[in-house]
Scaffold this motif. Structure first.
Motif, mmCIF file in Angstrom:
data_model
loop_
_atom_site.group_PDB
_atom_site.id
_atom_site.type_symbol
_atom_site.label_atom_id
_atom_site.label_comp_id
_atom_site.label_asym_id
_atom_site.label_seq_id
_atom_site.Cartn_x
_atom_site.Cartn_y
_atom_site.Cartn_z
ATOM 1 N N GLY A 12 0.799 -1.214 0.000
ATOM 2 C CA GLY A 12 0.000 0.000 0.000
ATOM 3 C C GLY A 12 0.831 1.263 0.000
ATOM 4 N N GLY A 13 0.597 2.121 1.014
ATOM 5 C CA GLY A 13 1.110 3.484 0.995
ATOM 6 C C GLY A 13 2.593 3.651 1.184
ATOM 7 N N HIS A 14 3.349 2.585 1.480
ATOM 8 C CA HIS A 14 4.788 2.784 1.666
ATOM 9 C C HIS A 14 5.576 2.682 0.362
ATOM 10 C CE1 HIS A 14 4.566 -1.728 2.493
ATOM 11 N NE2 HIS A 14 5.331 -1.632 1.435
ATOM 12 N N VAL A 15 4.952 2.263 -0.728
ATOM 13 C CA VAL A 15 5.697 2.087 -1.981
ATOM 14 C C VAL A 15 6.022 3.434 -2.617
ATOM 15 C CG1 VAL A 15 5.643 1.090 -4.289
ATOM 16 C CG2 VAL A 15 4.684 -0.187 -2.351
ATOM 17 N N GLN A 16 5.021 4.286 -2.766
ATOM 18 C CA GLN A 16 5.236 5.574 -3.428
ATOM 19 C C GLN A 16 6.302 6.416 -2.726
ATOM 20 O OE1 GLN A 16 3.827 6.106 -6.253
ATOM 21 N NE2 GLN A 16 3.707 8.289 -6.671
ATOM 22 N N PRO A 17 6.299 6.528 -1.393
ATOM 23 C CA PRO A 17 7.373 7.304 -0.758
ATOM 24 C C PRO A 17 8.768 6.775 -1.048
ATOM 25 C CG PRO A 17 5.550 7.031 0.757
ATOM 26 C CD PRO A 17 5.259 6.167 -0.423
ATOM 27 N N MET A 18 8.943 5.451 -1.065
ATOM 28 C CA MET A 18 10.264 4.910 -1.362
ATOM 29 C C MET A 18 10.675 5.253 -2.791
ATOM 30 S SD MET A 18 11.803 1.076 -0.788
ATOM 31 C CE MET A 18 12.008 1.278 0.982
ATOM 32 N N LEU A 19 9.742 5.179 -3.725
ATOM 33 C CA LEU A 19 10.045 5.554 -5.097
ATOM 34 C C LEU A 19 10.436 7.029 -5.196
ATOM 35 C CD1 LEU A 19 7.142 3.693 -6.958
ATOM 36 C CD2 LEU A 19 9.562 3.060 -6.948
ATOM 37 N N VAL A 112 24.795 0.920 -0.903
ATOM 38 C CA VAL A 112 23.868 0.970 0.230
ATOM 39 C C VAL A 112 22.594 0.225 -0.152
ATOM 40 C CG1 VAL A 112 22.551 2.471 1.792
ATOM 41 C CG2 VAL A 112 24.771 3.238 0.904
ATOM 42 N N VAL A 113 22.073 -0.577 0.787
ATOM 43 C CA VAL A 113 20.765 -1.214 0.635
ATOM 44 C C VAL A 113 19.784 -0.473 1.536
ATOM 45 C CG1 VAL A 113 19.406 -3.325 0.993
ATOM 46 C CG2 VAL A 113 21.730 -3.467 0.062
ATOM 47 N N VAL A 114 18.646 -0.078 0.975
ATOM 48 C CA VAL A 114 17.601 0.628 1.719
ATOM 49 C C VAL A 114 16.367 -0.261 1.707
ATOM 50 C CG1 VAL A 114 16.288 2.756 1.968
ATOM 51 C CG2 VAL A 114 18.543 2.811 0.869
ATOM 52 N N SER A 115 15.963 -0.763 2.875
ATOM 53 C CA SER A 115 14.869 -1.725 2.945
ATOM 54 C C SER A 115 13.661 -1.138 3.660
ATOM 55 C CB SER A 115 15.324 -2.992 3.690
ATOM 56 O OG SER A 115 14.261 -3.926 3.794
ATOM 57 N N GLN A 116 12.469 -1.530 3.204
ATOM 58 C CA GLN A 116 11.260 -1.281 3.985
ATOM 59 C C GLN A 116 11.391 -2.043 5.304
ATOM 60 O OE1 GLN A 116 8.401 -3.191 4.925
ATOM 61 N NE2 GLN A 116 7.036 -1.490 5.384
ATOM 62 N N GLU A 117 10.872 -1.483 6.372
ATOM 63 C CA GLU A 117 11.217 -1.950 7.719
ATOM 64 C C GLU A 117 10.725 -3.351 8.069
ATOM 65 O OE1 GLU A 117 7.332 0.422 8.374
ATOM 66 O OE2 GLU A 117 9.058 0.457 7.028
ATOM 67 N N LEU A 118 9.800 -3.918 7.278
ATOM 68 C CA LEU A 118 9.299 -5.260 7.581
ATOM 69 C C LEU A 118 10.033 -6.356 6.817
ATOM 70 C CD1 LEU A 118 5.432 -4.644 7.696
ATOM 71 C CD2 LEU A 118 7.064 -4.650 9.594
ATOM 72 N N LEU A 135 16.979 1.659 6.789
ATOM 73 C CA LEU A 135 15.562 1.315 6.728
ATOM 74 C C LEU A 135 14.775 2.585 6.462
ATOM 75 C CD1 LEU A 135 15.278 -1.091 9.812
ATOM 76 C CD2 LEU A 135 16.030 -1.592 7.481
ATOM 77 N N LEU A 136 13.728 2.461 5.660
ATOM 78 C CA LEU A 136 12.878 3.599 5.326
ATOM 79 C C LEU A 136 11.442 3.249 5.658
ATOM 80 C CD1 LEU A 136 12.564 6.434 4.056
ATOM 81 C CD2 LEU A 136 12.252 5.298 1.844
ATOM 82 N N ALA A 137 10.884 3.918 6.648
ATOM 83 C CA ALA A 137 9.500 3.695 7.074
ATOM 84 C C ALA A 137 8.658 4.878 6.633
ATOM 85 C CB ALA A 137 9.434 3.530 8.589
ATOM 86 N N ALA A 138 7.698 4.644 5.767
ATOM 87 C CA ALA A 138 6.869 5.722 5.224
ATOM 88 C C ALA A 138 5.625 5.913 6.085
ATOM 89 C CB ALA A 138 6.486 5.414 3.780
ATOM 90 N N ASN A 139 5.827 6.022 7.383
ATOM 91 C CA ASN A 139 4.729 6.141 8.335
ATOM 92 C C ASN A 139 5.345 6.334 9.714
ATOM 93 O OD1 ASN A 139 4.650 3.009 7.079
ATOM 94 N ND2 ASN A 139 5.351 3.163 9.194
ATOM 95 N N PRO A 235 7.766 13.970 5.180
ATOM 96 C CA PRO A 235 6.853 13.122 4.406
ATOM 97 C C PRO A 235 7.136 13.176 2.905
ATOM 98 C CG PRO A 235 5.752 15.148 5.051
ATOM 99 C CD PRO A 235 7.108 15.190 5.679
ATOM 100 N N TYR A 236 6.921 12.022 2.265
ATOM 101 C CA TYR A 236 7.050 11.888 0.806
ATOM 102 C C TYR A 236 5.707 11.374 0.288
ATOM 103 C CZ TYR A 236 12.094 12.549 1.151
ATOM 104 O OH TYR A 236 13.338 13.077 1.380
ATOM 105 N N LEU A 237 4.905 12.281 -0.278
ATOM 106 C CA LEU A 237 3.531 11.946 -0.646
ATOM 107 C C LEU A 237 3.214 12.486 -2.029
ATOM 108 C CD1 LEU A 237 1.931 13.010 2.760
ATOM 109 C CD2 LEU A 237 2.403 10.667 2.026
ATOM 110 N N ALA A 238 2.476 11.697 -2.812
ATOM 111 C CA ALA A 238 2.049 12.122 -4.142
ATOM 112 C C ALA A 238 0.944 11.188 -4.606
ATOM 113 C CB ALA A 238 3.213 12.095 -5.131
ATOM 114 N N ASP A 239 0.172 11.627 -5.597
ATOM 115 C CA ASP A 239 -0.817 10.734 -6.198
ATOM 116 C C ASP A 239 -0.097 9.602 -6.922
ATOM 117 O OD1 ASP A 239 -3.103 12.170 -5.424
ATOM 118 O OD2 ASP A 239 -2.957 13.508 -7.152
ATOM 119 N N PRO A 240 -0.556 8.350 -6.771
ATOM 120 C CA PRO A 240 0.081 7.243 -7.496
ATOM 121 C C PRO A 240 -0.202 7.303 -8.985
ATOM 122 C CG PRO A 240 -1.831 6.464 -6.263
ATOM 123 C CD PRO A 240 -1.619 7.892 -5.860
ATOM 124 N N ALA A 241 0.526 6.480 -9.727
ATOM 125 C CA ALA A 241 0.447 6.536 -11.189
ATOM 126 C C ALA A 241 -0.922 6.132 -11.714
ATOM 127 C CB ALA A 241 1.527 5.644 -11.787
#
Length: 417
Positions: A12-19, A112-118, A135-139, A235-241
């Motif tokens: 869900g919402g953590h993909v767009q911020p990482m991108l 560098v490896v940047v992973s979602q926290e889970l 680690l990058l947590a978008a929340n 925060p890193y927020l935008a409308d998805p594609a």
């Protein structure tokens, strides 16, 4: 120039911020590669971010309710939700995620490896190759590893006295204990990678040189100062594609925008109650169902449009109220536009986000099974009482300042050789 490998999953919402963070690094001249589910390839392409799909690890090719592998809406208690996370994301497929990450490391040669926290598997892969890990947590932080923060999940406020601090510590320790059920799977993956076993599942996170919280410091309840290696990066927020254009319904009546999760949480009943509530009121309603629910499933009155998607950024310029489950992005974006919220949380981080909104006076919360009359009464209150909008504007201005100063790319640059 440095090289950064990002690993995430369709949650869900953590993909767009990482991108967006990856795009910022690419704009600064670095090489980036995002490793995620095939269904996220269009979002990466829209931002011109190089992409590689999981092949051995679990992956989704679509974003429908049938594609969702977590299906946490079927769990009837918090322990069952944790077990699903362990079995389907964190620990059960850790070795498969590690294998795909190692293949990407060997092909891309990141610094560098940047992973979602889970995703514990990519963390172990970075450890096996001796690479810097972030680690990058978008929340807000969702795991029981941050001293001084309220426990995640129940919508608790910061502790005000020793009794509350003791309660928070007890709840946090219980949560930490529940997660240890995934330790055998994680240690089996580590053994296959030639790594020593761990005594605590969360010791896998200790290899991270930085844990970046892609949320607003002004919004969060995190302790001040944050304990190392945590850092707020904005925060890193935008409308998805996949969002389609939509003009607001013509009229001068207040515009109420409704948006629930882009993932499936069995949200049809609450959406029907909201649609019925808006039908009782002199408002214009726009209800977005997201990719997992067909708008044709709903009957709507003349003053309510039900669509699969709409550009929330544009709609919020005219909105008087935002009705939501209170996911992270759905909470912050209305606040940044100075729009108050009615929150009907359904799990995950939503109770905690709603607590932060209500505590600052920027909205109200109802249970997700509230009936249409209760929802209509809350909408009237939020529209009629100007204090809610004033509070949303105040909090929103602080969040916008955090967004303007966001610095994930700069922090990650500091981890490169």
């Amino acid at each position: 120039m440095a090289r950064f490998l990002f690993t995430t999953w369709e949650g869900g919402g953590h993909v767009q911020p990482m991108l967006l963070v990856a795009r910022d690094l690419a704009a600064r001249g670095h090489a980036v590669l995002v490793l995620s589910d095939p269904c996220n390839a269009p979002d990466a392409a829209a931002l011109d971010v190089p992409f590689r799909a999981w092949t051995t690890a679990p992956f989704q090719t679509g974003k429908s309710r049938d594609d969702d592998r977590l299906k946490d809406h079927e769990a009837d208690n918090p322990l069952a939700v944790i077990q699903r996370l362990l079995d389907r994301v964190m620990a059960g497929p850790a070795l498969a995620y590690a294998h795909d990450t190692l293949a990407a490391i060997d092909a891309f040669a990141p610094d560098v490896v940047v992973s979602q926290e889970l995703l514990l598997g990519p963390m172990a892969a970075a450890e096996a190759r001796g690479l810097s890990l972030a680690l990058l947590a978008a929340n807000i932080w969702s795991l029981p590893t941050m001293p001084g923060a309220p426990p995640f999940g129940a919508g608790m406020l910061p502790a005000a006295n020793d009794e509350e601090r003791g309660m928070h510590a007890m709840v946090g320790q219980m949560s930490r204990t529940f997660f240890q059920a995934g330790l055998p799977d994680l240690n089996a993956a580590r053994a296959a990678l030639g790594l020593a076993p761990l005594e605590d599942l969360f010791a896998q996170l200790d290899g991270a040189r930085a844990i970046l919280l892609a949320t607003s410091k002004a919004f969060d309840f995190a302790p001040e100062p944050l304990p190392a290696p945590f850092a707020h990066v904005g925060p890193y927020l935008a409308d998805p594609a996949w969002v389609q254009p939509l003009a607001p319904p013509p009229d001068d009546a207040p515009l109420v925008v409704v948006s629930f999760s882009s993932l499936y949480q069995a949200q049809e009943p609450v959406l029907r109650a909201i649609i019925a509530a808006l039908g009782q009121l002199p408002v214009r309603g726009v209800v977005t169902t997201g990719p997992t629910i067909d708008p044709a499933e709903f009957e709507a009155p003349a003053n309510v449009a039900v669509v699969r998607s709409a550009p929330h950024g544009a709609l919020l310029e005219d909105a008087a109220l935002f009705v939501t489950h209170a996911g992270h992005g759905s909470a912050l974006r209305p606040l940044m536009a100075g729009v108050p919220l009615l929150c009907l949380p359904m799990g995950r981080d939503q109770n905690d986000n709603a607590a932060r909104i209500v505590h600052r006076g920027a909205g109200l919360t109802l249970p997700a099974d509230a009936d249409s009359d209760a929802i209509a009464a809350a909408v009237r209150c939020l529209l009629d009482e100007p204090a809610f909008r004033t509070a949303a504007q105040t909090l929103g201005a602080a969040i916008r300042a955090d967004e303007a100063a966001r610095d994930a790319a700069a922090v990650l640059e500091g981890l490169a050789p």
